[in-house]
Design a protein around this motif. Structure first.
Motif, PDB file in Angstrom:
ATOM      1  N   LYS A   1       0.837  -1.209   0.000  1.00 17.35           N
ATOM      2  CA  LYS A   1       0.000   0.000   0.000  1.00 17.35           C
ATOM      3  C   LYS A   1       0.866   1.251   0.000  1.00 17.35           C
ATOM      4  CE  LYS A   1      -0.305  -0.146   5.063  1.00 17.35           C
ATOM      5  NZ  LYS A   1      -1.183  -0.222   6.250  1.00 17.35           N
ATOM      6  N   ASP A   2       0.207   2.411  -0.182  1.00 16.78           N
ATOM      7  CA  ASP A   2       0.905   3.676   0.006  1.00 16.78           C
ATOM      8  C   ASP A   2       0.620   4.172   1.428  1.00 16.78           C
ATOM      9  OD1 ASP A   2      -1.609   4.948  -0.086  1.00 16.78           O
ATOM     10  OD2 ASP A   2      -1.380   5.566  -2.171  1.00 16.78           O
ATOM     11  N   THR A   3       0.683   5.460   1.666  1.00 15.67           N
ATOM     12  CA  THR A   3       0.631   5.973   3.043  1.00 15.67           C
ATOM     13  C   THR A   3      -0.714   6.571   3.437  1.00 15.67           C
ATOM     14  OG1 THR A   3       1.533   8.078   2.247  1.00 15.67           O
ATOM     15  CG2 THR A   3       3.117   6.436   3.048  1.00 15.67           C
ATOM     16  N   ARG A   4      -1.771   6.298   2.685  1.00 17.96           N
ATOM     17  CA  ARG A   4      -3.090   6.862   2.998  1.00 17.96           C
ATOM     18  C   ARG A   4      -3.670   6.269   4.273  1.00 17.96           C
ATOM     19  NH1 ARG A   4      -4.679   9.030  -2.237  1.00 17.96           N
ATOM     20  NH2 ARG A   4      -2.995   8.303  -3.594  1.00 17.96           N
ATOM     21  N   LEU A   5      -4.373   7.105   5.015  1.00 20.33           N
ATOM     22  CA  LEU A   5      -5.015   6.668   6.252  1.00 20.33           C
ATOM     23  C   LEU A   5      -5.946   5.485   6.009  1.00 20.33           C
ATOM     24  CD1 LEU A   5      -5.557   7.258   9.287  1.00 20.33           C
ATOM     25  CD2 LEU A   5      -7.372   8.826   8.540  1.00 20.33           C
ATOM     26  N   SER A   6      -6.675   5.504   4.905  1.00 18.35           N
ATOM     27  CA  SER A   6      -7.652   4.450   4.624  1.00 18.35           C
ATOM     28  C   SER A   6      -7.005   3.138   4.220  1.00 18.35           C
ATOM     29  CB  SER A   6      -8.610   4.901   3.514  1.00 18.35           C
ATOM     30  OG  SER A   6      -7.891   5.223   2.334  1.00 18.35           O
ATOM     31  N   GLY A   7      -5.694   3.150   4.021  1.00 17.93           N
ATOM     32  CA  GLY A   7      -5.014   1.920   3.618  1.00 17.93           C
ATOM     33  C   GLY A   7      -5.131   0.812   4.640  1.00 17.93           C
ATOM     34  N   TYR A   8      -5.193   1.184   5.914  1.00 19.38           N
ATOM     35  CA  TYR A   8      -5.274   0.174   6.968  1.00 19.38           C
ATOM     36  C   TYR A   8      -6.553  -0.651   6.854  1.00 19.38           C
ATOM     37  CZ  TYR A   8      -1.454   2.751   9.211  1.00 19.38           C
ATOM     38  OH  TYR A   8      -0.257   3.358   9.482  1.00 19.38           O
ATOM     39  N   MET A   9      -7.688   0.023   6.727  1.00 15.59           N
ATOM     40  CA  MET A   9      -8.960  -0.714   6.708  1.00 15.59           C
ATOM     41  C   MET A   9      -9.094  -1.533   5.427  1.00 15.59           C
ATOM     42  SD  MET A   9     -11.898   2.184   6.010  1.00 15.59           S
ATOM     43  CE  MET A   9     -12.060   2.991   4.412  1.00 15.59           C
ATOM     44  N   ILE A  10      -8.643  -0.983   4.301  1.00 15.79           N
ATOM     45  CA  ILE A  10      -8.761  -1.717   3.044  1.00 15.79           C
ATOM     46  C   ILE A  10      -7.822  -2.921   3.036  1.00 15.79           C
ATOM     47  CG2 ILE A  10      -8.459  -1.552   0.545  1.00 15.79           C
ATOM     48  CD1 ILE A  10      -9.317   1.409   0.816  1.00 15.79           C
ATOM     49  N   GLU A  11      -6.627  -2.735   3.595  1.00 17.05           N
ATOM     50  CA  GLU A  11      -5.663  -3.835   3.693  1.00 17.05           C
ATOM     51  C   GLU A  11      -6.254  -5.000   4.489  1.00 17.05           C
ATOM     52  OE1 GLU A  11      -1.002  -3.860   4.793  1.00 17.05           O
ATOM     53  OE2 GLU A  11      -2.325  -3.304   6.453  1.00 17.05           O
ATOM     54  N   ASN A  12      -6.878  -4.693   5.625  1.00 19.75           N
ATOM     55  CA  ASN A  12      -7.460  -5.747   6.453  1.00 19.75           C
ATOM     56  C   ASN A  12      -8.618  -6.452   5.752  1.00 19.75           C
ATOM     57  OD1 ASN A  12      -5.788  -5.574   8.749  1.00 19.75           O
ATOM     58  ND2 ASN A  12      -6.885  -3.768   9.485  1.00 19.75           N
ATOM     59  N   ALA A  13      -9.447  -5.683   5.046  1.00 14.24           N
ATOM     60  CA  ALA A  13     -10.584  -6.280   4.346  1.00 14.24           C
ATOM     61  C   ALA A  13     -10.115  -7.174   3.199  1.00 14.24           C
ATOM     62  CB  ALA A  13     -11.512  -5.184   3.827  1.00 14.24           C
ATOM     63  N   LEU A  14      -9.148  -6.695   2.430  1.00 14.25           N
ATOM     64  CA  LEU A  14      -8.590  -7.493   1.335  1.00 14.25           C
ATOM     65  C   LEU A  14      -7.982  -8.782   1.858  1.00 14.25           C
ATOM     66  CD1 LEU A  14      -6.657  -5.155  -1.143  1.00 14.25           C
ATOM     67  CD2 LEU A  14      -8.203  -7.008  -1.781  1.00 14.25           C
ATOM     68  N   SER A  15      -7.188  -8.630   2.909  1.00 11.36           N
ATOM     69  CA  SER A  15      -6.528  -9.785   3.510  1.00 11.36           C
ATOM     70  C   SER A  15      -7.545 -10.817   3.979  1.00 11.36           C
ATOM     71  CB  SER A  15      -5.653  -9.328   4.679  1.00 11.36           C
ATOM     72  OG  SER A  15      -4.979 -10.415   5.272  1.00 11.36           O
ATOM     73  N   ALA A  16      -8.607 -10.345   4.616  1.00  9.85           N
ATOM     74  CA  ALA A  16      -9.650 -11.253   5.098  1.00  9.85           C
ATOM     75  C   ALA A  16     -10.309 -11.988   3.934  1.00  9.85           C
ATOM     76  CB  ALA A  16     -10.696 -10.481   5.904  1.00  9.85           C
ATOM     77  N   GLY A  17     -10.608 -11.285   2.865  1.00  9.90           N
ATOM     78  CA  GLY A  17     -11.241 -11.911   1.711  1.00  9.90           C
ATOM     79  C   GLY A  17     -10.359 -12.974   1.075  1.00  9.90           C
ATOM     80  N   ILE A  18      -9.072 -12.653   0.938  1.00  9.34           N
ATOM     81  CA  ILE A  18      -8.138 -13.615   0.336  1.00  9.34           C
ATOM     82  C   ILE A  18      -7.983 -14.845   1.220  1.00  9.34           C
ATOM     83  CG2 ILE A  18      -5.717 -13.967  -0.309  1.00  9.34           C
ATOM     84  CD1 ILE A  18      -5.708 -10.946  -1.129  1.00  9.34           C
ATOM     85  N   CYS A  19      -7.795 -14.636   2.524  1.00 14.57           N
ATOM     86  CA  CYS A  19      -7.633 -15.766   3.450  1.00 14.57           C
ATOM     87  C   CYS A  19      -8.889 -16.635   3.502  1.00 14.57           C
ATOM     88  CB  CYS A  19      -7.295 -15.260   4.850  1.00 14.57           C
ATOM     89  SG  CYS A  19      -5.626 -14.576   5.014  1.00 14.57           S
ATOM     90  N   SER A  20     -10.058 -15.999   3.329  1.00 13.46           N
ATOM     91  CA  SER A  20     -11.306 -16.762   3.393  1.00 13.46           C
ATOM     92  C   SER A  20     -11.451 -17.738   2.234  1.00 13.46           C
ATOM     93  CB  SER A  20     -12.508 -15.808   3.407  1.00 13.46           C
ATOM     94  OG  SER A  20     -12.754 -15.270   2.118  1.00 13.46           O
ATOM     95  N   MET A  21     -10.624 -17.562   1.192  1.00 14.39           N
ATOM     96  CA  MET A  21     -10.654 -18.487   0.067  1.00 14.39           C
ATOM     97  C   MET A  21      -9.519 -19.506   0.128  1.00 14.39           C
ATOM     98  SD  MET A  21     -13.336 -17.832  -1.645  1.00 14.39           S
ATOM     99  CE  MET A  21     -13.067 -18.707  -3.178  1.00 14.39           C
ATOM    100  N   GLY A  22      -8.820 -19.552   1.271  1.00 10.64           N
ATOM    101  CA  GLY A  22      -7.767 -20.541   1.431  1.00 10.64           C
ATOM    102  C   GLY A  22      -6.441 -20.153   0.829  1.00 10.64           C
ATOM    103  N   VAL A  23      -6.217 -18.858   0.630  1.00 11.09           N
ATOM    104  CA  VAL A  23      -4.955 -18.356   0.068  1.00 11.09           C
ATOM    105  C   VAL A  23      -4.248 -17.524   1.126  1.00 11.09           C
ATOM    106  CG1 VAL A  23      -3.932 -16.879  -1.716  1.00 11.09           C
ATOM    107  CG2 VAL A  23      -5.867 -18.372  -2.281  1.00 11.09           C
ATOM    108  N   ASP A  24      -2.938 -17.688   1.246  1.00 12.20           N
ATOM    109  CA  ASP A  24      -2.154 -16.938   2.220  1.00 12.20           C
ATOM    110  C   ASP A  24      -1.855 -15.531   1.716  1.00 12.20           C
ATOM    111  OD1 ASP A  24      -2.110 -19.137   3.864  1.00 12.20           O
ATOM    112  OD2 ASP A  24      -0.126 -19.810   3.212  1.00 12.20           O
ATOM    113  N   VAL A  25      -1.643 -14.620   2.655  1.00 12.45           N
ATOM    114  CA  VAL A  25      -1.353 -13.217   2.339  1.00 12.45           C
ATOM    115  C   VAL A  25       0.038 -12.857   2.852  1.00 12.45           C
ATOM    116  CG1 VAL A  25      -1.973 -10.830   2.865  1.00 12.45           C
ATOM    117  CG2 VAL A  25      -3.766 -12.485   2.317  1.00 12.45           C
ATOM    118  N   LEU A  26       0.797 -12.163   2.026  1.00  9.50           N
ATOM    119  CA  LEU A  26       2.105 -11.641   2.406  1.00  9.50           C
ATOM    120  C   LEU A  26       1.999 -10.127   2.459  1.00  9.50           C
ATOM    121  CD1 LEU A  26       4.354 -13.830   0.048  1.00  9.50           C
ATOM    122  CD2 LEU A  26       3.631 -14.327   2.390  1.00  9.50           C
TER     123      LEU A  26
END
Length: 457
Positions: free
Chosen positions: A49-74
């Motif tokens: 991500k870049d340095t935007r304040l909203s990056g934290y919430m979007i990062e967590n949501a993306l990560s959750a979606g990817i993990c929910s499909m059985g794929v690991d996140v780096l």
């Protein structure tokens, strides 16, 4: 099929407003994970991500979606867009995801994907992701127990990218003797860019390196080179380098404080590569927005320019299809395919610095390889993106201006791929004349499609 979410550079909009919501981010993560999951082995997707304040919430949501499909996140944290493409490819991950709205203000954010080879996704894959979301085809696919994904943090991603960037600079040279003012736009390159230049021996005066979540691109970076220009003159530096928020584009300022845009940088690099026999097929790829002076400069040097639609993805597609190795945009996106798979502001900067050091010439001197024709660009904010050919008054106004310009100029009208703007660009021999023509066209567009005053780009 037309895309509903993806624009010319991923999904983008105001953070926490559709489509840039956490709910949509999670769905994008789920759909992308499904597409990139090819077999029964463990799969991995890199997120940066870049340095935007909203990056934290979007990062967590993306990560959750990817993990929910059985794929690991780096997770690599703040890193330039091209750095994430590099990390995804070098780590043999299945994909890379960038959370950034590039040069847009901090309240916006975006999501864009890279495939495992480091290139942006083609239209057909983006359409597949949209289809999976809107058709709800994968809603019932939910791994359980040990089959869900895990998230890991990659702590040395910045160091890996710094080494990668330095390796794009000639090994027999350094930057000693150069004083450089560097503007990182309070964005993703605020740590790696100064480190690269300093480790190569330059004296670096850094600005835009104090991100606070809301100051990315705010009066700084490649869209606002005025402060950089003043700093170059104040410190008597040899040049200034300005990146944008995700550091995939770069604009320069010469020792006199004058802006040197992407067209001039492409002219410098392309003519040098031509002279050394390194420009594939003697061809540079640019977009329709590039100045006609670039074509003239390449033709004089024995090369040629091929034009594409606006957007670095289209430049890259043309390069890959025909085996070209240099392309870019006037805005400062430049792709050196010999070094990276996407636009990389620091790699572009290092190629220019190498030419300066090898030749002993200043940036101002090198930039004289191209003489730009006068160009005017106006942005008109619109309420909807109608086909302008269907609006008789606009069509007739443009035709009348084109007739007046003849072969000595051109008119280019195009919608922005990321904002509700219609861009009016004119080139010609006389700046006053084409400014008047541009305002005439913009006024007609404002009358039929506008939602506010027009502004100069």
């Amino acid at each position: 099929m037309s895309k509903k979410l993806f624009g010319t550079d991923g999904v983008r909009g105001v953070a926490n407003v559709y489509p840039m919501t956490t709910e949509m981010a999670m769905q994008l993560g789920r759909a992308a994970a499904y597409i990139f999951k090819k077999d029964n082995r463990r799969h991995r997707i890199v997120i940066g991500k870049d340095t935007r304040l909203s990056g934290y919430m979007i990062e967590n949501a993306l990560s959750a979606g990817i993990c929910s499909m059985g794929v690991d996140v780096l997770l690599v944290g703040p890193l330039p867009t091209p750095g994430i493409a590099f990390i995804a490819k070098s780590m043999r991950a299945d994909a890379g995801v960038v959370i950034s709205a590039s040069h847009n203000p901090y309240q916006d954010n975006g999501i864009k994907f890279f495939s495992r080879d480091g290139f942006k996704l083609p239209d057909e894959v983006e359409l597949k992701i949209e289809d999976l979301i809107f058709s709800q085809k994968i809603d019932s696919l939910r791994p359980t127990a040990a089959e869900v994904g895990k998230a890991f943090r990659i702590d040395d991603a910045q160091g890996r990218y710094i080494v990668f960037l330095k390796n794009s600079f000639p090994g027999d040279m350094d930057l000693s003797g150069l004083k450089i003012v560097l503007d990182c736009a309070n964005g993703a390159a605020y740590k790696v860019a100064p480190a690269v230049l300093e480790e190569l021996g330059a004296e670096v005066i850094s600005i835009g390196v104090s991100p606070n979540g809301t100051n990315i691109n705010a009066g700084c970076g490649s869209l606002h080179p005025d402060i950089l220009s003043e700093k170059v003159k104040e410190h008597r530096a040899h040049l200034g380098i300005a990146l944008d928020g995700d550091a995939d584009r770069v604009i320069f300022v010469d020792e006199f404080g004058r802006e040197v845009d992407g067209d001039h940088i492409m002219a410098i690099c392309a003519t040098q590569m031509l002279a050394e026999g390194r420009l594939a097929h003697n061809t540079l790829v640019a977009t329709v927005m590039s100045n006609m002076g670039l074509d003239i400069a390449l033709r004089k040097a024995g090369g040629r320019v091929v034009k594409t639609a606006v957007g670095d993805r289209y430049v890259v597609e043309e390069m890959r299809q025909h085996g070209y190795n240099l392309g870019g945009e006037q805005s400062g996106h430049m792709i050196f395919l010999d070094h990276n798979t996407t636009g990389d502001g620091m790699i572009s900067a290092l190629q220019v610095l190498a030419i300066m050091q090898r030749s002993g010439r200043s940036l101002a001197d090198l930039a004289e390889v191209m003489i730009a024709l006068p160009q005017v660009l106006l942005n008109v904010r619109v309420t909807e993106k109608k086909d302008i050919n269907d609006i008789a008054d606009i069509r007739k106004t443009i035709a009348a201006v084109e007739k007046k310009l003849g072969e000595s100029g051109r008119v280019l009208i195009r919608y922005s791929g990321t904002e509700p703007l219609l861009r009016v660009m004119l080139e010609g021999q006389d700046k006053v004349e084409i400014t008047g023509y541009a305002q005439e066209i913009a006024a007609m567009i404002e009358k039929h499609l506008g939602s506010g005053r027009k502004k100069e780009a």
